[in-house]
Scaffold this active site. Structure first.
Site, PDB file in Angstrom:
ATOM      1  N   ASP A 139       0.847  -1.192   0.000  1.00  0.00           N
ATOM      2  CA  ASP A 139       0.000   0.000   0.000  1.00  0.00           C
ATOM      3  C   ASP A 139       0.885   1.246   0.000  1.00  0.00           C
ATOM      4  OD1 ASP A 139      -2.448   1.248  -0.095  1.00  0.00           O
ATOM      5  OD2 ASP A 139      -2.712   1.304   2.068  1.00  0.00           O
TER       6      ASP A 139
ATOM      7  N   TYR B 215       1.179   5.665  -0.540  1.00  0.00           N
ATOM      8  CA  TYR B 215       0.657   6.836   0.177  1.00  0.00           C
ATOM      9  C   TYR B 215       0.779   8.052  -0.750  1.00  0.00           C
ATOM     10  CZ  TYR B 215      -0.066   9.529   4.579  1.00  0.00           C
ATOM     11  OH  TYR B 215      -0.549  10.325   5.596  1.00  0.00           O
TER      12      TYR B 215
ATOM     13  N   HIS C  77      -4.546  13.833   1.008  1.00  0.00           N
ATOM     14  CA  HIS C  77      -4.792  12.985   2.179  1.00  0.00           C
ATOM     15  C   HIS C  77      -3.603  13.073   3.135  1.00  0.00           C
ATOM     16  CE1 HIS C  77      -5.960   9.545   4.616  1.00  0.00           C
ATOM     17  NE2 HIS C  77      -4.763   9.012   4.398  1.00  0.00           N
TER      18      HIS C  77
ATOM     19  N   ARG D 274       0.383  17.188  13.113  1.00  0.00           N
ATOM     20  CA  ARG D 274       1.557  18.060  12.998  1.00  0.00           C
ATOM     21  C   ARG D 274       1.146  19.340  12.256  1.00  0.00           C
ATOM     22  NH1 ARG D 274       2.967  13.188  11.059  1.00  0.00           N
ATOM     23  NH2 ARG D 274       2.941  14.022   8.941  1.00  0.00           N
TER      24      ARG D 274
ATOM     25  N   GLU E  70     -10.774   3.840   3.420  1.00  0.00           N
ATOM     26  CA  GLU E  70      -9.829   4.634   2.634  1.00  0.00           C
ATOM     27  C   GLU E  70     -10.124   4.415   1.162  1.00  0.00           C
ATOM     28  OE1 GLU E  70      -6.005   5.396   5.472  1.00  0.00           O
ATOM     29  OE2 GLU E  70      -5.778   3.937   3.873  1.00  0.00           O
TER      30      GLU E  70
ATOM     31  N   GLU F 178      -9.176   4.197  -2.432  1.00  0.00           N
ATOM     32  CA  GLU F 178      -7.940   3.968  -3.168  1.00  0.00           C
ATOM     33  C   GLU F 178      -8.208   3.273  -4.498  1.00  0.00           C
ATOM     34  OE1 GLU F 178      -4.684   2.265  -1.041  1.00  0.00           O
ATOM     35  OE2 GLU F 178      -5.484   2.799   0.935  1.00  0.00           O
TER      36      GLU F 178
ATOM     37  N   ASP G 269      -8.993   0.228   1.925  1.00  0.00           N
ATOM     38  CA  ASP G 269      -8.085  -0.215   2.977  1.00  0.00           C
ATOM     39  C   ASP G 269      -8.701   0.164   4.322  1.00  0.00           C
ATOM     40  OD1 ASP G 269      -5.772  -1.252   4.111  1.00  0.00           O
ATOM     41  OD2 ASP G 269      -4.755   0.679   4.081  1.00  0.00           O
TER      42      ASP G 269
ATOM     43  N   ARG H  33      -8.582   3.623  13.257  1.00  0.00           N
ATOM     44  CA  ARG H  33      -7.755   4.809  13.492  1.00  0.00           C
ATOM     45  C   ARG H  33      -7.221   4.893  14.921  1.00  0.00           C
ATOM     46  NH1 ARG H  33      -6.254   6.236   8.455  1.00  0.00           N
ATOM     47  NH2 ARG H  33      -8.042   6.711   7.121  1.00  0.00           N
TER      48      ARG H  33
ATOM     49  N   GLN I 168      -4.296   2.633  15.084  1.00  0.00           N
ATOM     50  CA  GLN I 168      -3.211   3.194  14.275  1.00  0.00           C
ATOM     51  C   GLN I 168      -2.455   4.272  15.037  1.00  0.00           C
ATOM     52  OE1 GLN I 168      -4.593   4.638  10.494  1.00  0.00           O
ATOM     53  NE2 GLN I 168      -2.560   5.028   9.698  1.00  0.00           N
TER      54      GLN I 168
ATOM     55  N   TYR J  38       1.510   2.979  15.531  1.00  0.00           N
ATOM     56  CA  TYR J  38       2.394   3.338  14.413  1.00  0.00           C
ATOM     57  C   TYR J  38       3.736   3.891  14.869  1.00  0.00           C
ATOM     58  CZ  TYR J  38       2.164   8.479  14.523  1.00  0.00           C
ATOM     59  OH  TYR J  38       2.322   9.805  14.852  1.00  0.00           O
TER      60      TYR J  38
ATOM     61  N   LYS K 125      -4.596  -2.078  10.115  1.00  0.00           N
ATOM     62  CA  LYS K 125      -4.850  -2.230   8.681  1.00  0.00           C
ATOM     63  C   LYS K 125      -5.027  -3.678   8.232  1.00  0.00           C
ATOM     64  CE  LYS K 125      -3.969   2.168   7.423  1.00  0.00           C
ATOM     65  NZ  LYS K 125      -4.819   3.020   6.580  1.00  0.00           N
TER      66      LYS K 125
ATOM     67  N   THR L 221      -8.939  -5.840   3.724  1.00  0.00           N
ATOM     68  CA  THR L 221      -8.886  -4.903   2.609  1.00  0.00           C
ATOM     69  C   THR L 221      -9.879  -5.412   1.571  1.00  0.00           C
ATOM     70  OG1 THR L 221      -6.552  -4.374   2.968  1.00  0.00           O
ATOM     71  CG2 THR L 221      -7.461  -3.872   0.800  1.00  0.00           C
TER      72      THR L 221
ATOM     73  N   THR M 129      -4.814   6.535   0.061  1.00  0.00           N
ATOM     74  CA  THR M 129      -6.058   7.297  -0.013  1.00  0.00           C
ATOM     75  C   THR M 129      -5.931   8.480  -0.961  1.00  0.00           C
ATOM     76  OG1 THR M 129      -6.471   6.695   2.275  1.00  0.00           O
ATOM     77  CG2 THR M 129      -7.825   8.454   1.357  1.00  0.00           C
TER      78      THR M 129
ATOM     79  N   GLU N 178     -10.506  12.375   7.753  1.00  0.00           N
ATOM     80  CA  GLU N 178     -10.380  13.728   7.229  1.00  0.00           C
ATOM     81  C   GLU N 178     -11.705  14.485   7.293  1.00  0.00           C
ATOM     82  OE1 GLU N 178      -7.877  13.662   3.378  1.00  0.00           O
ATOM     83  OE2 GLU N 178      -8.571  11.609   3.684  1.00  0.00           O
TER      84      GLU N 178
END
Length: 439
Positions: free
Chosen positions: A136, A138, A143, A152, A208, A210, A242, A246, A249, A253, A262, A266, A369, A383
């Site tokens: 997968d 990114y 996204h 951030r 997600e 995709e 996917d 959250r 995650q 992560y 994840k 899928t 995504t 989002e």
């Protein structure tokens, strides 16, 4: 990256003696996607979607209607997986596509071909191929920016994003075709203010939006795929969801990538829309903003920049259990163009193999995504709802921060270009089970 040729199979004037194909929103005769189906417990085998029907490729291979590469391709597609057909590359796919297009457009063949036609409503769909590996990426920059801004705000994109197609290895064993039930997975989650994590079902189940990329011929271990040869290794595309937990995650992560958040499921659409069918819909890759770094030479090909994106619109619909009971259609929660990918498919393939990694027929790549720059084109609830802080409202008055039991989530896509017949991908659907998986 060289685009497949536009030929008589793309002719907008071509129609089929299968009436449901003419004007079909997804599967007109100009599409002819590949899949694997079964009927009433029969062994799975390859088929091609045409309107509301499927042409049985195993029966076609036995009919003596085909010759040469088309016959070899149909025989390869008679198996329960399409790996052998994918391994043949463009030569086999093109020969089969041209032969089937002729058979389905010329009424002289109707009497002999009609017994090989199966209603799609009577067929069970299976994974198109045996998926050895799933990666997968990114590459949806909006996204990446949106997710980064949640955590951030001062530096949403990490420094490497515009230099390298970011990706991670997913779990091939948990990929399923459209329609498979989605359970709330169990795992660890930790609230920011908590001292320790909790174990249990996710509270933030998300989707997600995709595209999936099917690999055709592979490469030998230690032999990278040059970007200008990537098209020879791409068989076609599908839709890919996917599913994401959250809350898991956010906790797991650090310091590595996605894991239990994840790998539980899928979902992909059931049909491979071949790279040949997509030929009329190739468009230039959007220019990089001023000041963005030019990719390193192994990731740059002028032909790929000229035609490496697709005139393809993606859409997401959500229907709650209450909406379904009331006979209501899905509520659209996102719609946007696939050209919002910062990296092209060819760049993904070139980067994946640049270290000598061997791709194999039937491998699947996810784009990551794909979100638009505007709020109506976001590709995940993370989002849309700002991590649950701004729930959306459904037509019934229900609200959703994340997915709940009974919800049905559907991805669709349509390719459009002036002078050509539009084609689609079918649906990529999952219904959320009311309960969680057993611990």
């Amino acid at each position: 990256m060289t685009s497949p040729a536009i030929d008589e199979t793309h002719d907008a004037a071509r129609t089929s003696w299968i009436e449901s194909a003419n004007g079909h929103g997804c599967f007109p005769i100009q599409n002819l996607p590949l899949g694997v189906f079964s009927v009433a417990g029969d062994a799975p085998r390859g088929g091609i979607a045409i309107g509301d029907s499927i042409i049985d490729l195993k029966a076609l291979a036995a009919s003596q209607l085909l010759q040469g590469q088309a016959q070899i391709a149909a025989e390869a597609a008679s198996a329960p997986q399409l790996n052998a057909l994918l391994e043949m590359g463009a030569q086999g796919r093109v020969a089969l596509r041209k032969a089937v297009s002729e058979l389905l457009s010329n009424a002289d063949h109707e009497a002999r071909v009609e017994p090989m036609i199966i209603p799609r409503s009577a067929a069970a769909m299976h994974l198109p191929a045996r998926i050895g590996d799933y990666t997968d990426f990114y590459v949806g920059i909006h996204h990446a920016t949106n997710i980064g801004s949640l955590f951030r705000p001062d530096n949403p994109l990490l420094p490497n994003y515009k230099h390298i197609p970011i990706g991670y290895h997913g779990r091939a064993s948990s990929i399923r075709p459209s329609g498979h039930l989605v359970h709330h997975p169990n795992g660890q989650r930790k609230a920011p203010e908590a001292n320790a994590p909790l174990f249990g079902p996710t509270q933030k189940l998300d989707y997600e939006l995709e595209l999936g990329v099917w690999i055709g011929p592979g490469n030998e271990l230690g032999q990278p795929i040059p970007i200008d040869e990537a098209s020879h290794h791409i068989a076609g595309l599908c839709l890919l969801n996917d599913w994401s937990a959250r809350d898991f995650q956010a906790w797991e992560y650090q310091p590595l990538g996605p894991f239990l958040a994840k790998n539980f499921l899928t979902t992909i659409s059931s049909w491979i829309v071949t790279i040949e069918a997509l030929a009329p819909f190739r468009i230039p890759q959007p220019a990089r903003p001023t000041g963005d770094p030019r990719p390193l030479p192994y990731l740059w090909d002028e032909a790929d920049q000229a035609q490496g994106a697709l005139a393809l619109t993606l859409e997401v619909g959500l229907r709650s259990q209450a909406m379904a009971a009331a006979g209501m259609h899905a509520h659209r929660i996102g719609r946007g163009p696939a050209s919002n990918m910062y990296w092209t498919i060819a760049q993904m393939v070139a980067h994946h193999s640049c270290n000598g990694c061997n791709l194999q027929p039937g491998d699947l790549l996810g784009t990551g995504t794909i979100s638009a720059a505007t709020s109506d084109g976001l590709g995940s609830l993370m989002e849309i709802t700002r991590n649950g802080s701004a729930p959306i409202e459904l037509p019934t008055g229900e609200s959703r921060a994340f997915l709940e039991g009974g919800d049905e989530l559907t991805l669709t896509a349509i390719c459009q270009a002036d002078g050509f017949v539009s084609i689609g991908f079918g649906e990529c659907t999952g219904i959320i089970h009311d309960g969680a998986v057993a611990p």
